[in-house]
Motif scaffolding. Structure first.
Motif, PDB file in Angstrom:
ATOM      1  N   SER A 159      -4.587  66.539 -84.697  1.00  0.00           N
ATOM      2  CA  SER A 159      -4.451  67.807 -83.963  1.00  0.00           C
ATOM      3  C   SER A 159      -5.646  68.674 -84.321  1.00  0.00           C
ATOM      4  CB  SER A 159      -3.149  68.545 -84.339  1.00  0.00           C
ATOM      5  OG  SER A 159      -3.227  68.991 -85.679  1.00  0.00           O
ATOM      6  N   GLY A 160      -5.853  69.734 -83.550  1.00  0.00           N
ATOM      7  CA  GLY A 160      -6.897  70.684 -83.906  1.00  0.00           C
ATOM      8  C   GLY A 160      -6.577  71.368 -85.223  1.00  0.00           C
ATOM      9  N   LEU A 161      -5.294  71.667 -85.419  1.00  0.00           N
ATOM     10  CA  LEU A 161      -4.910  72.338 -86.670  1.00  0.00           C
ATOM     11  C   LEU A 161      -5.163  71.443 -87.879  1.00  0.00           C
ATOM     12  CD1 LEU A 161      -3.775  74.755 -88.147  1.00  0.00           C
ATOM     13  CD2 LEU A 161      -1.470  73.914 -87.644  1.00  0.00           C
ATOM     14  N   ILE A 166      -8.702  71.851 -88.778  1.00  0.00           N
ATOM     15  CA  ILE A 166      -8.894  73.124 -89.484  1.00  0.00           C
ATOM     16  C   ILE A 166      -8.459  72.975 -90.940  1.00  0.00           C
ATOM     17  CG2 ILE A 166      -7.973  75.485 -89.682  1.00  0.00           C
ATOM     18  CD1 ILE A 166      -7.900  75.533 -86.564  1.00  0.00           C
ATOM     19  N   TYR A 217      -7.628  82.054 -84.606  1.00  0.00           N
ATOM     20  CA  TYR A 217      -6.473  81.303 -84.110  1.00  0.00           C
ATOM     21  C   TYR A 217      -5.321  81.456 -85.119  1.00  0.00           C
ATOM     22  CZ  TYR A 217      -3.951  76.979 -82.877  1.00  0.00           C
ATOM     23  OH  TYR A 217      -2.999  76.057 -82.535  1.00  0.00           O
ATOM     24  N   GLU A 220     -15.136  82.298 -85.154  1.00  0.00           N
ATOM     25  CA  GLU A 220     -14.501  81.822 -83.917  1.00  0.00           C
ATOM     26  C   GLU A 220     -15.039  82.705 -82.795  1.00  0.00           C
ATOM     27  OE1 GLU A 220     -10.249  81.128 -84.297  1.00  0.00           O
ATOM     28  OE2 GLU A 220     -10.015  81.450 -82.150  1.00  0.00           O
ATOM     29  N   SER A 234      -9.616  83.768 -80.523  1.00  0.00           N
ATOM     30  CA  SER A 234      -8.367  83.441 -79.844  1.00  0.00           C
ATOM     31  C   SER A 234      -7.685  84.715 -79.372  1.00  0.00           C
ATOM     32  CB  SER A 234      -7.421  82.717 -80.793  1.00  0.00           C
ATOM     33  OG  SER A 234      -7.648  81.345 -80.759  1.00  0.00           O
ATOM     34  N   ASP A 278     -14.655  77.478 -85.226  1.00  0.00           N
ATOM     35  CA  ASP A 278     -13.680  76.903 -84.292  1.00  0.00           C
ATOM     36  C   ASP A 278     -14.297  77.038 -82.901  1.00  0.00           C
ATOM     37  OD1 ASP A 278     -11.627  76.370 -82.498  1.00  0.00           O
ATOM     38  OD2 ASP A 278     -10.079  77.095 -83.862  1.00  0.00           O
ATOM     39  N   THR A 287     -13.490  75.463 -80.085  1.00  0.00           N
ATOM     40  CA  THR A 287     -12.617  74.920 -79.042  1.00  0.00           C
ATOM     41  C   THR A 287     -12.875  75.574 -77.687  1.00  0.00           C
ATOM     42  OG1 THR A 287     -10.944  74.467 -80.713  1.00  0.00           O
ATOM     43  CG2 THR A 287     -10.188  74.566 -78.433  1.00  0.00           C
ATOM     44  N   ALA A 339     -10.393  71.527 -80.990  1.00  0.00           N
ATOM     45  CA  ALA A 339      -9.056  71.046 -80.630  1.00  0.00           C
ATOM     46  C   ALA A 339      -9.239  70.219 -79.363  1.00  0.00           C
ATOM     47  CB  ALA A 339      -8.106  72.214 -80.403  1.00  0.00           C
ATOM     48  N   SER A 389      -7.168  68.606 -77.948  1.00  0.00           N
ATOM     49  CA  SER A 389      -5.962  68.765 -77.124  1.00  0.00           C
ATOM     50  C   SER A 389      -6.263  69.591 -75.875  1.00  0.00           C
ATOM     51  CB  SER A 389      -4.866  69.485 -77.922  1.00  0.00           C
ATOM     52  OG  SER A 389      -4.803  69.016 -79.243  1.00  0.00           O
ATOM     53  N   LYS A 390      -7.361  70.336 -75.869  1.00  0.00           N
ATOM     54  CA  LYS A 390      -7.667  71.253 -74.779  1.00  0.00           C
ATOM     55  C   LYS A 390      -8.544  70.546 -73.730  1.00  0.00           C
ATOM     56  CE  LYS A 390      -5.321  74.100 -77.279  1.00  0.00           C
ATOM     57  NZ  LYS A 390      -5.838  74.908 -78.350  1.00  0.00           N
ATOM     58  N   LEU A 435      -2.602  65.240 -78.304  1.00  0.00           N
ATOM     59  CA  LEU A 435      -2.897  66.145 -79.425  1.00  0.00           C
ATOM     60  C   LEU A 435      -3.946  65.480 -80.288  1.00  0.00           C
ATOM     61  CD1 LEU A 435       0.754  67.138 -79.966  1.00  0.00           C
ATOM     62  CD2 LEU A 435      -1.097  68.791 -79.645  1.00  0.00           C
ATOM     63  N   MET A 436      -5.092  66.136 -80.440  1.00  0.00           N
ATOM     64  CA  MET A 436      -6.140  65.569 -81.284  1.00  0.00           C
ATOM     65  C   MET A 436      -7.132  66.660 -81.645  1.00  0.00           C
ATOM     66  SD  MET A 436      -8.360  62.095 -80.724  1.00  0.00           S
ATOM     67  CE  MET A 436      -7.046  61.091 -80.104  1.00  0.00           C
ATOM     68  N   TRP A 469      -3.796  74.694 -73.877  1.00  0.00           N
ATOM     69  CA  TRP A 469      -4.443  74.948 -72.594  1.00  0.00           C
ATOM     70  C   TRP A 469      -5.519  73.876 -72.408  1.00  0.00           C
ATOM     71  CZ3 TRP A 469      -9.448  76.126 -74.077  1.00  0.00           C
ATOM     72  CH2 TRP A 469      -9.604  76.672 -75.352  1.00  0.00           C
TER      73      TRP A 469
HETATM   74  C1  LIG Z   1      -5.214  74.929 -79.682  1.00  0.00           C
HETATM   75  C2  LIG Z   1      -6.188  75.432 -80.648  1.00  0.00           C
HETATM   76  C3  LIG Z   1      -6.299  74.860 -81.920  1.00  0.00           C
HETATM   77  C4  LIG Z   1      -5.358  73.800 -82.436  1.00  0.00           C
HETATM   78  O1  LIG Z   1      -5.247  72.650 -81.681  1.00  0.00           O
HETATM   79  P1  LIG Z   1      -3.921  71.754 -81.761  1.00  0.00           P
HETATM   80  O2  LIG Z   1      -4.422  70.415 -81.328  1.00  0.00           O
HETATM   81  O3  LIG Z   1      -2.938  72.362 -80.829  1.00  0.00           O
HETATM   82  O4  LIG Z   1      -3.462  71.755 -83.185  1.00  0.00           O
HETATM   83  C5  LIG Z   1      -7.266  75.363 -82.757  1.00  0.00           C
HETATM   84  N1  LIG Z   1      -8.078  76.362 -82.388  1.00  0.00           N
HETATM   85  C6  LIG Z   1      -7.996  76.931 -81.185  1.00  0.00           C
HETATM   86  C7  LIG Z   1      -8.924  78.045 -80.842  1.00  0.00           C
HETATM   87  C8  LIG Z   1      -7.048  76.503 -80.272  1.00  0.00           C
HETATM   88  O5  LIG Z   1      -6.958  77.094 -79.081  1.00  0.00           O
END
Ligand SMILES: *Cc1c(COP(=O)(O)O)cnc(C)c1O
Length: 399
Positions: A91-93, A96, A117, A160, A164, A189, A191, A211, A213-214, A223-224, A346
């Motif tokens: 996941s993105g988290l 992090i 975030y 960032e 966010s 970050d 993303t 992230a 995932s976006k 999720l990655m 998103w």
């Molecule tokens: C969604 C998001 C993350 C985390 O991503 P996940 O894959 O949902 O854990 C981290 N930073 C930002 C800015 C995000 O929008």
């Protein structure tokens, strides 16, 4: 790392993403990257097994640490951002979190922007409460003033840009230059830009976090996350933390992201076009006090955005309603939207909306607005349909 051949020069980013020139399966020439799943990786003999060292990125050791599918995705992500090394996370988290584990230990100090975030903030608070890490939140618009907050034990500065939810564009080059001069690692970050609109390593950043995932997934189904670095020593610190924590990703998920990657710049541009048009129109509406879109002057750091970002703003922006509307009225607006769904994450094809009470999310910098903020992610729907939907929701909620 993908070696770009001389003929790559002069080609656009879009063409280079479609033609990455890293085919890993000689003798089987096809465009998709094969899905290689493995736990055990077998060695020809004991001598070969004993020669393995964890720090050698060219060796296959164990499926958790990488397979041809995951390494191909990592290399392509590094190439997009102009980095040398990338590591994938579930996941993105998780990406992090790995930056904290790679660079920070008890007694160290970390700087986190006030608009980070939220789960990043929660992670920092957790390390402060339970693991003896000192955390300071700072005004995202501090720029080179970050120098005053760096202590002898500061090990990591998060940035960032845009932030966010509230979208301030930080002066990343100014912060990164101060941090580097003081021997402090900077992690961005990134993303929001998907690595397309902002090239972190050209601006002095050490680690980029994505992230996936976006936009990289683009389908609201994966999720990655990833960390990307230029410096091998930084990469090794992250690689060791990831290995100790037992973190890996599924080859099937990687193959889905690899499938989406060639269309990412086109999707990003389409999100950007529609989002910018809607943001510009919202600015003319009497219900709206401010539009926080980095390409619009209302947004703090708009000039920095124009200086440092190339290639648009994507689909994410926020706006603040006039203070005469209550939180309940803004909730009613969000619920009256038909084409914008309510949900986290998103980067997919569907538009999303979420209201925020920002003043409860800040500790370092005072939030200047009194009205309720709504964040939009603008998907791939038709702009006129989305505008009509917003119009009908405004009428329904505020009439
Ligand atoms: C969604 C998001 C993350 C985390 O991503 P996940 O894959 O949902 O854990 C981290 N930073 C930002 C800015 C995000 O929008």
């Amino acid at each position: 790392m993908t070696d770009s051949s001389p003929k790559d020069e002069g080609r656009s980013e879009q063409t280079r993403i479609v033609h990455p020139e890293d085919r890993l399966t000689p003798g089987f020439e096809a465009f998709p990257v094969p899905v290689t799943r493995a736990s055990t990786i077998v060695f020809p003999n004991l001598a070969a097994m004993r020669k393995l060292v964890w720090s050698d990125d060219s060796q296959w050791r164990y499926g958790l640490h990488g397979t041809p599918t995951s390494i191909t995705l990592a290399q392509r992500l590094a190439a997009i951002e102009g980095g040398e090394h990338a590591l994938l996370h579930p996941s993105g988290l998780s990406a992090i979190s790995n930056v904290y584990f790679g660079f920070v230990k008890s007694g160290d100090h970390v700087l986190v922007p006030d608009n980070a975030y939220s789960p990043n903030r929660e992670h920092a608070d957790w390390l402060a409460a339970d693991y003896g890490v000192e955390v300071t939140y700072y005004d995202p618009m501090i720029g080179a003033g970050i120098a005053d907050l760096i202590r002898p034990n500061t090990k990591l500065v998060w940035v960032e840009a845009p932030g966010s939810v509230t979208m301030e564009v930080q002066d990343v080059p100014a912060i990164a230059a101060v941090a580097r001069a003081r021997g402090v690692v900077t992690a961005l970050d990134n993303t929001y830009s998907a690595g397309l609109a902002f090239k972190p390593f050209e601006h002095g950043v050490d680690i980029s976090v994505q992230a996936l995932s976006k936009y990289q997934s683009g389908g609201s189904d994966i999720l990655m996350g990833a960390t990307i670095a230029v410096d091998r020593e930084h990469h090794m610190k992250l690689k060791r933390a990831r290995m100790r924590l037992g973190i890996g990703v599924s080859a099937d998920d990687c193959s889905l992201v690899l499938r989406s990657l060639p269309s990412m710049t086109l999707r990003y541009a389409a999100h950007d076009r529609t989002a910018f048009a809607l943001a510009t129109w919202l600015k003319t509406r009497p219900e709206v006090a401010a539009v926080l879109h980095p390409a619009i002057e209302d947004c703090p750091g708009h000039e920095i955005f124009r200086r440092d970002f190339k290639g648009g703003a994507g689909g994410l922006f926020s706006f603040v309603f006039d203070k005469r509307y209550s939180a309940a009225q803004v909730d009613a607006f969000v619920e009256a939207l038909e084409l914008f769904d309510i949900g986290w994450s998103w980067g997919g094809s569907h538009s999303l909306a979420m209201p925020y009470n920002v003043s409860t999310m800040r500790t370092a910098a005072k939030w200047p607005h009194e009205g309720v903020l709504v964040r939009f992610f603008v998907g791939l729907e038709d702009e006129a349909d989305l505008r009509r939907d917003i119009e009908q929701a405004l009428t329904k909620a505020f009439a």
